[in-house]
Design a protein around this motif. Structure first.
Motif, PDB file in Angstrom:
ATOM      1  N   SER A  35      37.473   4.865   7.287  1.00 58.89           N
ATOM      2  CA  SER A  35      38.718   5.408   6.711  1.00 58.89           C
ATOM      3  C   SER A  35      38.828   5.078   5.223  1.00 58.89           C
ATOM      4  CB  SER A  35      39.945   4.896   7.472  1.00 58.89           C
ATOM      5  OG  SER A  35      40.152   3.524   7.217  1.00 58.89           O
ATOM      6  N   GLY A 134      39.096   0.036   8.623  1.00 60.65           N
ATOM      7  CA  GLY A 134      39.997   0.210   7.483  1.00 60.65           C
ATOM      8  C   GLY A 134      40.910  -0.988   7.301  1.00 60.65           C
ATOM      9  N   ARG A 192      51.273  -4.905  -0.064  1.00 61.92           N
ATOM     10  CA  ARG A 192      52.019  -3.644  -0.175  1.00 61.92           C
ATOM     11  C   ARG A 192      53.009  -3.525   0.990  1.00 61.92           C
ATOM     12  NH1 ARG A 192      46.630  -0.346   1.210  1.00 61.92           N
ATOM     13  NH2 ARG A 192      46.772  -0.490   3.460  1.00 61.92           N
TER      14      ARG A 192
HETATM   15  O1  CDP Z   1      34.366  -1.189   2.061  1.00 63.96           O
HETATM   16  P1  CDP Z   1      35.444  -1.970   1.381  1.00 63.96           P
HETATM   17  O2  CDP Z   1      35.820  -3.154   2.190  1.00 63.96           O
HETATM   18  O3  CDP Z   1      35.154  -2.252  -0.034  1.00 63.96           O
HETATM   19  O4  CDP Z   1      36.763  -1.079   1.286  1.00 63.96           O
HETATM   20  P2  CDP Z   1      37.016   0.355   1.867  1.00 63.96           P
HETATM   21  O5  CDP Z   1      37.069   0.276   3.364  1.00 63.96           O
HETATM   22  O6  CDP Z   1      36.049   1.311   1.248  1.00 63.96           O
HETATM   23  O7  CDP Z   1      38.511   0.680   1.365  1.00 63.96           O
HETATM   24  C1  CDP Z   1      38.801   0.889   0.004  1.00 63.96           C
HETATM   25  C2  CDP Z   1      40.297   0.703  -0.212  1.00 63.96           C
HETATM   26  O8  CDP Z   1      41.003   1.744   0.467  1.00 63.96           O
HETATM   27  C3  CDP Z   1      40.905  -0.584   0.314  1.00 63.96           C
HETATM   28  O9  CDP Z   1      40.794  -1.673  -0.594  1.00 63.96           O
HETATM   29  C4  CDP Z   1      42.361  -0.177   0.544  1.00 63.96           C
HETATM   30  O10 CDP Z   1      43.097  -0.235  -0.665  1.00 63.96           O
HETATM   31  C5  CDP Z   1      42.250   1.288   0.942  1.00 63.96           C
HETATM   32  N1  CDP Z   1      42.328   1.491   2.403  1.00 63.96           N
HETATM   33  C6  CDP Z   1      43.572   1.510   2.997  1.00 63.96           C
HETATM   34  O11 CDP Z   1      44.584   1.300   2.340  1.00 63.96           O
HETATM   35  N2  CDP Z   1      43.686   1.796   4.321  1.00 63.96           N
HETATM   36  C7  CDP Z   1      42.603   2.022   5.070  1.00 63.96           C
HETATM   37  N3  CDP Z   1      42.754   2.315   6.367  1.00 63.96           N
HETATM   38  C8  CDP Z   1      41.324   1.966   4.492  1.00 63.96           C
HETATM   39  C9  CDP Z   1      41.207   1.679   3.153  1.00 63.96           C
END
Ligand code: CDP
Length: 230
Positions: A35, A134, A192
Motif C-alpha cells: 500500500s 502499510g 498524524r
Molecule cells: O517501505 P517503507 O517502509 O519505506 O514505506 P512505504 O511502505 O513505501 O510507505 C511510504 C509512506 O507512505 C509511509 O512513510 C507513510 O507516510 C505512507 N503510508 C501510509 O500512510 N499508509 C499506508 N498504508 C502505507 C504507507
C-alpha cells in the motif's frame, strides 16, 4: 477448502514489512499488495505535475486532480510479480527515489488521498487471499483481518538495510540521510490524526532486528498456524 485469509502487516519505515509480506504471499499462494507504493505514486504524480512548493504538496490543487489518477497493479507475465502503474506507466522504479521518500509522508496526511487509496485497497482485498502491508492496514483498511502483524526493528538496522537496498537499485544515498528520512517519516506517520501508525489490537508484535528473512517467515507462519487451529 479453507477460506483464504486476509493478512494485514503494519510497521515502521523499512522494518522488513514488504519482504515479510512478499514471502508470506509466495508461501500461501496469496497476492501481495504494497500500500505504501500507492502513497508513493501520488507523491510522484504531485512532483511530476508541479504540485509541490518548497517541499510540501499544493494540497488544494492535488485534491482537485485526484480523480485523474488511475492506479493499477499489473501482473508481470514472466515473474508473476505485480507492478504498479500510474495512468498506464510502470512507476515501480521511480517511486523509490529520494525525492519521493522525502515527500510521501506529507502526501499521506491528506484525508482525500487516504480515502481514495483505502477504497482501492479494500476493493483489491475484498475476497481475501491477500497480504497487504502499510501503516493502517490492520487498524483502518482491514480491521477484521484474521491475521495482523506489527513489525518493528532497531533504527540503525533499518537504515542500513534500506541503504543496501537503495545501493542495489543504483539509488545510492548516505547512511545518515537514509536514517534521517526514516525517522522523519516515522514521526509524521505515528503522530498524524488521521489513521496514525499504531499496533492493531490482536496484532503479533514482531521485532525483526535479529531475525533473518527465513526466521521471520517461520515465526509468522507459526502464528498463522496457531490461529488456524484455534
Ligand atoms: O517501505 P517503507 O517502509 O519505506 O514505506 P512505504 O511502505 O513505501 O510507505 C511510504 C509512506 O507512505 C509511509 O512513510 C507513510 O507516510 C505512507 N503510508 C501510509 O500512510 N499508509 C499506508 N498504508 C502505507 C504507507
Amino acid at each position: 477448502m479453507k477460506k483464504p485469509l486476509t493478512i494485514a502487516i503494519d510497521g515502521y519505515a523499512s522494518s522488513g514489512k514488504s519482504t515479510l509480506a512478499k514471502d508470506l504471499a509466495a508461501k500461501l499462494g496469496y497476492i501481495f499488495i504494497d500500500s505504501g507504493a500507492m502513497y508513493r505514486a501520488i507523491a510522484l504524480f504531485a512532483m511530476e505535475q508541479d504540485l509541490v512548493h518548497e517541499g510540501q504538496p499544493k494540497t488544494t490543487e492535488l485534491i482537485e486532480r485526484l480523480s485523474t489518477i488511475d492506479l493499477a497493479f499489473q501482473r508481470h507475465p514472466e515473474t508473476n510479480s505485480l507492478t504498479l502503474t500510474l495512468n498506464g506507466e510502470d512507476i515501480s522504479q521511480k517511486i523509490r527515489s529520494k525525492a519521493v521518500s522525502a515527500l510521501v509522508s506529507s502526501i499521506a496526511l491528506i484525508a482525500e488521498v487516504r480515502t481514495k487509496l483505502v477504497e482501492l485497497q479494500r476493493a483489491i482485498g475484498e475476497k481475501g487471499g491477500v497480504v497487504m502491508d502499510g501503516r493502517d492496514i490492520g487498524t483502518v483498511v482491514f480491521p477484521k483481518a484474521e491475521i495482523k502483524i506489527f513489525v518493528t526493528a532497531n533504527l540503525s538496522v533499518r537504515a542500513s538495510r534500506r541503504q543496501k537496498e537503495l545501493v542495489s537499485k543504483e539509488l545510492s544515498t548516505g547512511l545518515e540521510e537514509v536514517q534521517q528520512n526514516l525517522e522523519h517519516r516515522d514521526l509524521i506517520d505515528t503522530t498524524r490524526e488521521n489513521s496514525p501508525l499504531k499496533q492493531a489490537e490482536g496484532a503479533l508484535l514482531l521485532d525483526t532486528t535479529n531475525h533473518t528473512r527465513e526466521s521471520q517467515l517461520e515465526a509468522v507462519m507459526k502464528f498463522i498456524e496457531n490461529h488456524s487451529t484455534c
